[in-house]
Design a protein around this motif. Structure first.
Motif, mmCIF file in Angstrom:
data_model
loop_
_atom_site.group_PDB
_atom_site.id
_atom_site.type_symbol
_atom_site.label_atom_id
_atom_site.label_comp_id
_atom_site.label_asym_id
_atom_site.label_seq_id
_atom_site.Cartn_x
_atom_site.Cartn_y
_atom_site.Cartn_z
ATOM 1 N N THR A 76 -8.059 4.351 -11.963
ATOM 2 C CA THR A 76 -7.612 2.984 -12.181
ATOM 3 C C THR A 76 -6.173 2.801 -11.703
ATOM 4 N N THR A 77 -5.795 1.545 -11.559
ATOM 5 C CA THR A 77 -4.413 1.245 -11.169
ATOM 6 C C THR A 77 -3.421 1.827 -12.162
ATOM 7 N N ASN A 134 -10.175 -3.381 2.700
ATOM 8 C CA ASN A 134 -9.746 -3.954 1.421
ATOM 9 C C ASN A 134 -9.153 -2.884 0.512
ATOM 10 N N ALA A 135 -9.753 -1.685 0.538
ATOM 11 C CA ALA A 135 -9.214 -0.587 -0.273
ATOM 12 C C ALA A 135 -7.826 -0.195 0.214
ATOM 13 N N LEU A 188 -5.663 -2.202 1.779
ATOM 14 C CA LEU A 188 -4.733 -3.272 1.395
ATOM 15 C C LEU A 188 -4.283 -3.087 -0.054
ATOM 16 N N HIS A 189 -5.217 -2.680 -0.895
ATOM 17 C CA HIS A 189 -4.853 -2.396 -2.289
ATOM 18 C C HIS A 189 -3.943 -1.170 -2.365
ATOM 19 N N CYS A 190 -4.169 -0.186 -1.495
ATOM 20 C CA CYS A 190 -3.320 1.002 -1.450
ATOM 21 C C CYS A 190 -1.883 0.624 -1.090
ATOM 22 N N ASP A 236 -0.459 -2.170 -1.937
ATOM 23 C CA ASP A 236 0.096 -2.724 -3.175
ATOM 24 C C ASP A 236 0.498 -1.610 -4.142
ATOM 25 N N LEU A 237 -0.340 -0.589 -4.263
ATOM 26 C CA LEU A 237 -0.026 0.530 -5.147
ATOM 27 C C LEU A 237 1.199 1.294 -4.646
ATOM 28 N N TYR A 270 0.134 -6.369 6.887
ATOM 29 C CA TYR A 270 0.355 -6.458 5.453
ATOM 30 C C TYR A 270 1.305 -5.363 4.974
ATOM 31 N N GLN A 324 5.094 -5.766 3.126
ATOM 32 C CA GLN A 324 5.392 -5.180 1.819
ATOM 33 C C GLN A 324 6.372 -4.014 1.911
#
Length: 461
Positions: A93-94, A136-137, A139-141, A143-144, A229, A233
């Motif tokens: 999880t995040t 998509n995974a 892009l979330h990486c 953010d993490l 992206y 960031q």
């Protein structure tokens, strides 16, 4: 709470790059293990000894299947989480990932997050939806990678990227074959691909089928979206190398991204590159390719980022060369690979010294001698510990080196996969098979772990 440690180093204010730099004293003697909890040390010793057992690496998936049948998936999963998964994976999880990152930062280590997804040559994932899901995974990486505040001095976030998570290995093999043919320089140029990424216009490579061209355009769009992206960031992308049958195509994609994102117009205040490529020292032609790429970046006015590794596909590359009747692309032995690594290291350190932060290097190695050599040459060349050179190692391995580097003020990143058991365990087994010699050679780390545990249990100061 983290244990306090005796002083492991002494450090002066970092000098300007190119001036004389006092070198922090580094001792890879396990002293830094005093920073870790006893439970972490016990787990590390158990897991490293377990991973040094050849049948586990060779038959891992079969053994995992048997354990699930005998113990049930819940108990088997709990045992994995308490051992191998807990040692090498940040979590699912995040919140778990952020907690792991914060614990690392408290030890002076930085995260290099990795989505554990790739496509092996000869496999077919069944369409664009799989690659879009991977995007998509990733892009979330991003953010993490940029979303966990820490106590370490500010430094750009990094994340790993596998090209074959965003495009098919089959297309990469086809492009590699075409790149080796004469007369393809213009049609398969980084500038041409970069223009297509940016504009979204149709690209038609004459040697590819309509379906392949469609997949190529979709792949270029995915590369552009993740790079755009990440740039927005403040996260730099480190693109992994893979097999020699794919690497020329991978380099073409990375060079295309570099044309767009490593130019002066996109540079931050330090001018550092946003997209880095990986170079494998166990290949015979690596030094020549690295030298040419560094010079080409300078001529084009681009930043240049390199992750330098020894390489992990040695046995597979030799078997493929023998099967196809082609020349073995790898160095003849470990000593030759180490000499190649040293030459490439010296080349890049020279470029960093001359070019400053526009050229960046990650010394990705578990070899103590290579790390010592890099530290010494950084001092000789006046490259500060927290400058354009950083170090990289796998989460859960070589911590006696990682912790000593972090405590001495060097930028040290730990490669961190994350995800569910079903996603990560097959990925870990592939990495274990590729890094078999590293796992079996971790006896020194096991000895240092045993030494520190003995000290604690015998209550010595």
């Amino acid at each position: 709470m983290l244990r306090t440690s005796r002083v492991l180093f002494s450090r002066a204010t970092p000098p300007l790059q190119g001036s004389a730099a006092p070198r922090p004293s580094l001792q890879f003697d396990g002293e830094a293990f005093r920073l870790k909890r006893t439970g972490e040390l016990v787990r590390a010793l158990f897991v490293l000894r377990l991973c040094a057992w050849p049948p586990l690496v060779t038959y891992g998936l079969t053994l995992l299947s048997w354990s699930q049948r005998l113990l049930g998936s819940r108990l088997s999963g709990a045992l994995l989480r308490a051992s191998v998964y807990g040692q090498f994976v940040a979590g699912e999880t995040t919140a778990e990932v952020q907690g792991s990152v914060q614990r690392l930062q408290g030890l002076g280590l930085r995260p290099l997050l990795a989505v554990p997804t790739e496509e092996e040559p000869g496999t077919d994932r069944g369409g664009e939806a799989w690659y879009e899901g991977n995007l998509n995974a990733m892009l979330h990486c991003v953010d993490l990678s940029c979303g966990t505040p820490g106590s370490l001095p500010p430094r750009p976030a990094l994340m790993q990227l596998k090209v074959t998570a965003l495009t098919s290995a089959r297309l990469c093999k086809e492009l590699t074959l075409r790149l080796r043919e004469p007369g393809t320089a213009k049609e398969l140029s980084p500038e041409q691909f970069a223009d297509t990424m940016e504009s979204g216009k149709d690209l038609c490579v004459s040697s590819l089928s309509p379906e392949q061209n469609q997949h190529l355009r979709a792949s270029l769009s995915r590369f552009h979206r993740i790079a755009k992206y990440a740039r927005s960031q403040g996260v730099r992308l480190l693109v992994d190398a893979e097999y020699t049958s794919l690497n020329p195509a991978l380099t073409l994609f990375v060079s295309s991204l570099a044309v767009r994102w490593n130019c002066r117009e996109e540079a931050d205040g330090a001018g550092a590159p946003w997209v880095w490529n990986t170079y494998q020292a166990y290949l015979k032609d690596t030094y020549e390719r690295l030298s040419q790429a560094a010079e080409a970046a300078e001529q084009k006015g681009l930043g240049f980022g390199v992750k330098l590794v020894r390489g992990a596909y040695l046995e597979t590359e030799r078997a493929l060369a023998q099967h196809s009747g082609t020349a073995d692309p790898t160095q003849p032995n470990y000593e030759a690979t180490s000499r190649s690594y040293t030459r490439c290291l010296e080349l890049m350190l020279g470029h960093v010294c001359r070019q400053g932060s526009r050229y960046q290097l990650m010394v990705a190695s578990h070899n103590e001698e290579s790390v010592r050599q890099a530290v010494k040459r950084m001092s000789d060349l006046g490259i500060p510990p927290d400058g354009a050179v950083c170090f990289g190692q796998l989460l859960g391995m070589c911590d006696h080196v990682s912790l000593a580097l972090g405590q001495a003020g060097y930028a040290i990143y730990k490669s961190i996969p994350y995800g569910s058991l079903d996603e990560v365990i097959p990925y870990l087994l592939r990495r274990a098979q590729e890094n078999r010699s590293v796992l079996q050679g971790a006896r020194r780390e096991q000895g240092l772990l045993s030494q520190e545990l003995l000290r604690r249990f015998s209550r010595h100061p």
